[in-house]
Design a protein around this motif. Structure first.
Motif, PDB file in Angstrom:
ATOM      1  N   PHE A 142      43.892  76.867  49.020  1.00 32.63           N
ATOM      2  CA  PHE A 142      44.743  77.907  48.450  1.00 32.63           C
ATOM      3  C   PHE A 142      44.180  78.254  47.084  1.00 32.63           C
ATOM      4  CE2 PHE A 142      48.519  79.303  46.014  1.00 32.63           C
ATOM      5  CZ  PHE A 142      48.899  80.383  46.810  1.00 32.63           C
ATOM      6  N   TRP A 195      53.931  77.583  47.978  1.00 38.28           N
ATOM      7  CA  TRP A 195      52.995  77.578  49.099  1.00 38.28           C
ATOM      8  C   TRP A 195      52.992  76.216  49.797  1.00 38.28           C
ATOM      9  CZ3 TRP A 195      48.465  74.770  49.997  1.00 38.28           C
ATOM     10  CH2 TRP A 195      47.695  75.201  51.084  1.00 38.28           C
ATOM     11  N   GLU A 245      43.778  80.656  51.883  1.00 37.20           N
ATOM     12  CA  GLU A 245      44.869  81.582  51.580  1.00 37.20           C
ATOM     13  C   GLU A 245      44.811  81.928  50.094  1.00 37.20           C
ATOM     14  OE1 GLU A 245      48.775  80.872  53.305  1.00 37.20           O
ATOM     15  OE2 GLU A 245      47.868  79.250  54.472  1.00 37.20           O
TER      16      GLU A 245
END
Length: 185
Positions: free
Chosen positions: A70, A115, A97
């Motif tokens: 991430f 997240w 992501e």
């Protein structure tokens, strides 16, 4: 009146000496290399440093069994970032992501917390520059309940400019003052 000025000067001297000693301690505490990494649920990269941090995070997911990354605080589009850094499109689609909302380290920690909750993440490898790691690690520990392994990336200059070191130290102190105590349930 003279006694007041003497006391004020003495207090000012104590504050200045404390700041200097704290700055020296901060400088000596900057991590110089990553520890041996153990298994983790995801690699988290805080943007900055002209993509060097992202490149290190990408290396981690390419060369290890870590398969989730991430990137927090992305300012541009995923496609532009992908092209600039030469990231494999398939790898990006499956494993990486992007978070677009964070504009500072505190917001990075909040964005990562959300997240991680959404993706059932419990442990992370945190990738940021060595100079930024102490403050990032502190804020992430205050805001998230994640197990965190630091992965410092060397600051772009071998010698850190004094104003950059002092700036990061002051931000670290402010963070410590704001989060004097983390309240546990």
């Amino acid at each position: 009146m003279l006694i007041f000025f003497k006391r004020f000067n003495f207090l000012l001297l104590i504050i200045i000496v404390s700041l200097i000693l704290g700055l020296i301690n901060f400088k000596n505490s900057i991590p110089d290399k990553p520890l041996n990494l153990k298994s983790s649920d995801a690699v988290i990269v805080l943007t900055g440093d002209r993509g060097k941090r992202i490149e290190k995070g990408y290396e981690l997911i390419n060369k290890t069994n870590f398969d989730k990354m991430f990137i927090s605080g992305v300012g541009g589009s995923k496609t532009v970032l992908q092209k600039i850094l030469g990231l494999d499109e398939n790898k990006v689609d499956c494993c990486i992501e992007f978070g677009y909302k964070a504009e500072n380290t505190y917001q990075n920690a909040v964005e990562v917390r959300l997240w991680a909750l959404k993706n059932n993440i419990n442990s992370i490898i945190l990738v940021t520059t060595d100079l930024h790691m102490q403050r990032s690690l502190f804020l992430f520990q205050q805001i998230t309940d994640l197990e965190i392994q630091p992965y410092p990336v060397a600051y772009k200059n071998t010698v850190i400019p004094l104003e950059k070191l002092f700036s990061e130290y002051i931000k670290y102190l402010i963070s410590r003052i704001v989060f004097i105590k983390k309240y546990e349930n």
